[in-house]
Design an enzyme around this catalytic site. Sequence first.
Site, PDB file in Angstrom:
ATOM      1  N   HIS A 189      61.065 -42.096  46.105  1.00  0.00           N
ATOM      2  CA  HIS A 189      62.418 -42.387  46.577  1.00  0.00           C
ATOM      3  C   HIS A 189      63.015 -41.112  47.165  1.00  0.00           C
ATOM      4  O   HIS A 189      64.008 -40.571  46.700  1.00  0.00           O
ATOM      5  CB  HIS A 189      63.285 -42.944  45.441  1.00  0.00           C
ATOM      6  CG  HIS A 189      62.791 -44.265  44.915  1.00  0.00           C
ATOM      7  ND1 HIS A 189      61.540 -44.417  44.357  1.00  0.00           N
ATOM      8  CD2 HIS A 189      63.381 -45.490  44.876  1.00  0.00           C
ATOM      9  CE1 HIS A 189      61.369 -45.669  43.986  1.00  0.00           C
ATOM     10  NE2 HIS A 189      62.463 -46.354  44.307  1.00  0.00           N
TER      11      HIS A 189
ATOM     12  N   ARG B  25      54.623 -43.968  48.274  1.00  0.00           N
ATOM     13  CA  ARG B  25      54.427 -44.058  46.820  1.00  0.00           C
ATOM     14  C   ARG B  25      53.269 -44.999  46.504  1.00  0.00           C
ATOM     15  O   ARG B  25      52.511 -44.760  45.566  1.00  0.00           O
ATOM     16  CB  ARG B  25      55.713 -44.511  46.122  1.00  0.00           C
ATOM     17  CG  ARG B  25      56.219 -45.880  46.549  1.00  0.00           C
ATOM     18  CD  ARG B  25      57.360 -46.372  45.674  1.00  0.00           C
ATOM     19  NE  ARG B  25      57.932 -47.613  46.172  1.00  0.00           N
ATOM     20  CZ  ARG B  25      58.696 -48.425  45.459  1.00  0.00           C
ATOM     21  NH1 ARG B  25      58.983 -48.135  44.204  1.00  0.00           N
ATOM     22  NH2 ARG B  25      59.187 -49.530  45.988  1.00  0.00           N
TER      23      ARG B  25
ATOM     24  N   ASN C 276      68.885 -17.382  11.749  1.00  0.00           N
ATOM     25  CA  ASN C 276      69.640 -16.171  11.426  1.00  0.00           C
ATOM     26  C   ASN C 276      71.129 -16.273  11.745  1.00  0.00           C
ATOM     27  O   ASN C 276      71.900 -15.373  11.415  1.00  0.00           O
ATOM     28  CB  ASN C 276      69.029 -14.945  12.117  1.00  0.00           C
ATOM     29  CG  ASN C 276      69.057 -15.041  13.639  1.00  0.00           C
ATOM     30  OD1 ASN C 276      70.041 -15.448  14.231  1.00  0.00           O
ATOM     31  ND2 ASN C 276      67.962 -14.649  14.279  1.00  0.00           N
TER      32      ASN C 276
ATOM     33  N   PRO D 175      63.181 -18.701  29.244  1.00  0.00           N
ATOM     34  CA  PRO D 175      64.169 -19.779  29.346  1.00  0.00           C
ATOM     35  C   PRO D 175      64.119 -20.614  28.066  1.00  0.00           C
ATOM     36  O   PRO D 175      63.135 -21.324  27.809  1.00  0.00           O
ATOM     37  CB  PRO D 175      63.698 -20.584  30.559  1.00  0.00           C
ATOM     38  CG  PRO D 175      62.856 -19.628  31.346  1.00  0.00           C
ATOM     39  CD  PRO D 175      62.181 -18.771  30.324  1.00  0.00           C
TER      40      PRO D 175
ATOM     41  N   HIS E 100      71.058  -8.090  18.675  1.00  0.00           N
ATOM     42  CA  HIS E 100      70.334  -9.091  19.456  1.00  0.00           C
ATOM     43  C   HIS E 100      69.729  -8.524  20.730  1.00  0.00           C
ATOM     44  O   HIS E 100      68.519  -8.612  20.934  1.00  0.00           O
ATOM     45  CB  HIS E 100      71.254 -10.264  19.806  1.00  0.00           C
ATOM     46  CG  HIS E 100      70.609 -11.311  20.663  1.00  0.00           C
ATOM     47  ND1 HIS E 100      69.947 -12.404  20.132  1.00  0.00           N
ATOM     48  CD2 HIS E 100      70.498 -11.424  22.008  1.00  0.00           C
ATOM     49  CE1 HIS E 100      69.462 -13.128  21.123  1.00  0.00           C
ATOM     50  NE2 HIS E 100      69.783 -12.560  22.269  1.00  0.00           N
TER      51      HIS E 100
ATOM     52  N   ASP F 121      67.888 -20.243  17.316  1.00  0.00           N
ATOM     53  CA  ASP F 121      69.043 -21.117  17.541  1.00  0.00           C
ATOM     54  C   ASP F 121      69.178 -21.532  18.997  1.00  0.00           C
ATOM     55  O   ASP F 121      69.506 -22.681  19.301  1.00  0.00           O
ATOM     56  CB  ASP F 121      70.330 -20.394  17.119  1.00  0.00           C
ATOM     57  CG  ASP F 121      70.386 -20.114  15.627  1.00  0.00           C
ATOM     58  OD1 ASP F 121      70.247 -21.067  14.849  1.00  0.00           O
ATOM     59  OD2 ASP F 121      70.577 -18.947  15.258  1.00  0.00           O
ATOM     60  N   GLY F 122      68.930 -20.592  19.911  1.00  0.00           N
ATOM     61  CA  GLY F 122      69.090 -20.897  21.330  1.00  0.00           C
ATOM     62  C   GLY F 122      68.161 -22.004  21.783  1.00  0.00           C
ATOM     63  O   GLY F 122      68.545 -22.859  22.597  1.00  0.00           O
TER      64      GLY F 122
ATOM     65  N   HIS G   5      71.534 -40.998  44.096  1.00  0.00           N
ATOM     66  CA  HIS G   5      70.082 -41.105  44.023  1.00  0.00           C
ATOM     67  C   HIS G   5      69.375 -40.714  45.322  1.00  0.00           C
ATOM     68  O   HIS G   5      68.154 -40.656  45.360  1.00  0.00           O
ATOM     69  CB  HIS G   5      69.673 -42.541  43.651  1.00  0.00           C
ATOM     70  CG  HIS G   5      69.904 -42.871  42.205  1.00  0.00           C
ATOM     71  ND1 HIS G   5      71.118 -42.701  41.597  1.00  0.00           N
ATOM     72  CD2 HIS G   5      69.066 -43.360  41.253  1.00  0.00           C
ATOM     73  CE1 HIS G   5      71.028 -43.084  40.331  1.00  0.00           C
ATOM     74  NE2 HIS G   5      69.793 -43.473  40.097  1.00  0.00           N
TER      75      HIS G   5
ATOM     76  N   GLU H 221      63.113 -36.126  32.028  1.00  0.00           N
ATOM     77  CA  GLU H 221      62.453 -35.462  33.158  1.00  0.00           C
ATOM     78  C   GLU H 221      62.134 -33.991  32.879  1.00  0.00           C
ATOM     79  O   GLU H 221      61.037 -33.515  33.175  1.00  0.00           O
ATOM     80  CB  GLU H 221      63.332 -35.558  34.421  1.00  0.00           C
ATOM     81  CG  GLU H 221      63.568 -36.969  34.923  1.00  0.00           C
ATOM     82  CD  GLU H 221      64.765 -37.648  34.288  1.00  0.00           C
ATOM     83  OE1 GLU H 221      65.064 -38.802  34.656  1.00  0.00           O
ATOM     84  OE2 GLU H 221      65.423 -37.019  33.424  1.00  0.00           O
TER      85      GLU H 221
ATOM     86  N   PHE I 228      65.920 -36.506  40.812  1.00  0.00           N
ATOM     87  CA  PHE I 228      65.934 -36.016  39.436  1.00  0.00           C
ATOM     88  C   PHE I 228      65.037 -34.797  39.242  1.00  0.00           C
ATOM     89  O   PHE I 228      64.895 -34.301  38.125  1.00  0.00           O
ATOM     90  CB  PHE I 228      65.541 -37.133  38.472  1.00  0.00           C
ATOM     91  CG  PHE I 228      66.451 -38.333  38.547  1.00  0.00           C
ATOM     92  CD1 PHE I 228      67.819 -38.160  38.726  1.00  0.00           C
ATOM     93  CD2 PHE I 228      65.952 -39.613  38.452  1.00  0.00           C
ATOM     94  CE1 PHE I 228      68.663 -39.256  38.817  1.00  0.00           C
ATOM     95  CE2 PHE I 228      66.790 -40.714  38.543  1.00  0.00           C
ATOM     96  CZ  PHE I 228      68.157 -40.534  38.720  1.00  0.00           C
TER      97      PHE I 228
ATOM     98  N   HIS J 274      65.376  -6.603  23.181  1.00  0.00           N
ATOM     99  CA  HIS J 274      65.953  -7.357  22.072  1.00  0.00           C
ATOM    100  C   HIS J 274      65.229  -6.997  20.771  1.00  0.00           C
ATOM    101  O   HIS J 274      64.222  -7.624  20.426  1.00  0.00           O
ATOM    102  CB  HIS J 274      65.836  -8.859  22.331  1.00  0.00           C
ATOM    103  CG  HIS J 274      66.511  -9.318  23.583  1.00  0.00           C
ATOM    104  ND1 HIS J 274      65.995  -9.067  24.841  1.00  0.00           N
ATOM    105  CD2 HIS J 274      67.672 -10.008  23.776  1.00  0.00           C
ATOM    106  CE1 HIS J 274      66.805  -9.586  25.754  1.00  0.00           C
ATOM    107  NE2 HIS J 274      67.823 -10.152  25.143  1.00  0.00           N
TER     108      HIS J 274
ATOM    109  N   SER K 191      58.157 -47.843  39.476  1.00  0.00           N
ATOM    110  CA  SER K 191      58.699 -47.327  40.729  1.00  0.00           C
ATOM    111  C   SER K 191      57.882 -46.151  41.257  1.00  0.00           C
ATOM    112  O   SER K 191      57.671 -46.018  42.456  1.00  0.00           O
ATOM    113  CB  SER K 191      60.149 -46.877  40.534  1.00  0.00           C
ATOM    114  OG  SER K 191      60.983 -47.977  40.237  1.00  0.00           O
TER     115      SER K 191
END
Length: 672
Positions: free
Chosen positions: A460, A352, A179, A109, A255, A149-150, A472, A410, A436, A20, A379
């Site tokens: 959980h 937990r 840009n 990423p 790009h 921008d990404g 869930h 998260e 999650f 790039h 929790s």
Amino acid sequence: MANAIRALAMDAVQQANSGHPGAPMGMADIAVALWSRHLRHNPANPQWADRDRFVLSNGHGSMLIYALLHLSGYELPMAELKNFRQLHSKTPGHPEVGITPGVETTTGPLGQGITNAVGLALAEKMLAKEFNREGHALVDHHTYVFLGDGCLMEGISHEACSLAGAWKLNKLIAVYDDNGISIDGQVAPWFADNTAQRFEAYGWNVIGPVDGHDVDAVDAAIAKAKLSSDKPSLVIAKTHIGKGSPNRANTAKAHGEPLGNDEIKLTREALGWAHEPFVIPQEVYSDWDAKAAGAKLEAAWDERFDAYAAAHPELAAEFQRRMAGVLPANFAQTAVDAVVAAHTKGETVASRKASQIALEAFTAAVPELLGGSADLTGSNLTNTKSTPAFRVEADGSANGGRHINYGVREFGMAAIMNGVALHGGYIPYGGTFLTFSDYSRNAIRMAALMKQRVIHVFTHDSIGLGEDGPTHQSIEHVASLRLIPGLDVWRPADTAETAVAWTMAIGNATRPSVLALSRQNLPYAPKKSLDEISKGGYVLSEPADIGVKKKARAVIIATGSEVQLALHAQGLLAAQGIAVRVVSMPSTNVFDRQDAKYKSSVLPAGLPRVAVEMGVTDGWWKYGCAAVVGIDSYGESAPAPVLFKHFGFTPENVVDTVKVALGVAKLKGGKR
């Protein structure tokens, strides 16, 4: 100076026939302003504790940072730039921490680099509160980040930048390369945000837009940002992607593909850059060289540290220990005490809660443990007496708390924890529901790729959470997380296994860890020995342990809450004259790393194996199982005991499955 970056970027991408060039060419002047006039760093020591941190969030523009590191004097010779994107080079396609000296985090990423930067800045703020004393500014550096921008389109940037404003991270300065171009072309049809107003709403100091090709203007904007005492800053810099290229500038063509030899020739002419590929004039090297200035900066800090150590010797030693990633001398004994206490008490609690019990001991003994939760503290049970809530006062000062309320963020939490770990000085852990983890997954993967000590507390962990239903109830999540290379997943069965899981997670400096924990109470599983839990899988109960003199004819492998199910089935089978061994396997990842002799001692050849886990069955077949009692569908909304019976997680079904595996019974009702 800027054209040297442009030339190196287009030459390296062209030679690799991949990459790039546009972003490095467009951001070259911004880089000159920051790296030559503001960034406090020492090329001879990329690990200097009080260096400024620089993050290239738009990591596809990796030749920008490689050019900067090479030109300013880091151990990144021209040969490595010529080897851009090639096997085993120090210049991989996207920046990777631990590969290239001077790279602070692995980016690519989009959105995660700015989020890592929030974690870096948070760690600086908290360490400054913890260690700085009147007249001794031991921790005093900025975190700078370039983004595009990404990064702003990715939702994680909202999570992170919102928190940065709430935490008043005034040492965080981001420069937005505005840009207007992405891979699909002009972004205007699909990216119409008012970025300035967005960040002002977060509580950021917004500067600009400025001309991103005017070094003095960018310099002045950064200088203004550094004056902020209670807000992070965003400098909006208008640039032209592929700056200098007559036919590719301001187009998507600049790009993500090489310019081509003809266009590179035209670009050299347009820039007035008459040098051959990969040739930098000595006077340009001299302008960029940061070695002498960097050595002077670090030497000045060394003097400050010596004065600090003279005034506060214990704090100085603690700071050095923490930044080196070395655990306290009493950690090993604390871990032994926690495991033995759990074994001695034999409490029946949810894992937990067992996690919180272990954390009470560990957070008291290990001050660098930094907790948190994505709005589920009550929790996840990630808070302890030693970790009061982190808060920031109106003037921007931190209160010294060690438990972070991340809010319902998260993904942001996971990537911020990566940044905290990368900074040094803290071991971050954070909690949410296991289901999650899907939101967090790419940041968990990045922690594994970067070999960072980050701990995820996922509670959980199964259909055992009951009435909340399939949205869930975690079915595929544990198996999916086990597939991430370099990640250790623990699903403990009781308090002792949970304490061991925490011991291993805290003690492993090069791997992130996941603890998958139950909502429902789990009885303590009696053990003859605690020594082998840390191996990930061990023999929990032999036929002789329940008064059966026969040798085991089969092995039941179980994890977490299902260990009790296996033990109950063992007793029922014994009453029918069938002796079986029960193996508890809290971590398949750790067990798989043991030597062949140990693994065969736990899972002997020739004995049929039946695995029991409330999740998808695929991952268990690698152990040569004859059958798996699992769940390959989504759950249902009902009380947990009803669900266990509905899905076949009963001692009776485990008994029937073992008997089928032994060939002494036929499969009933299609269950396995």
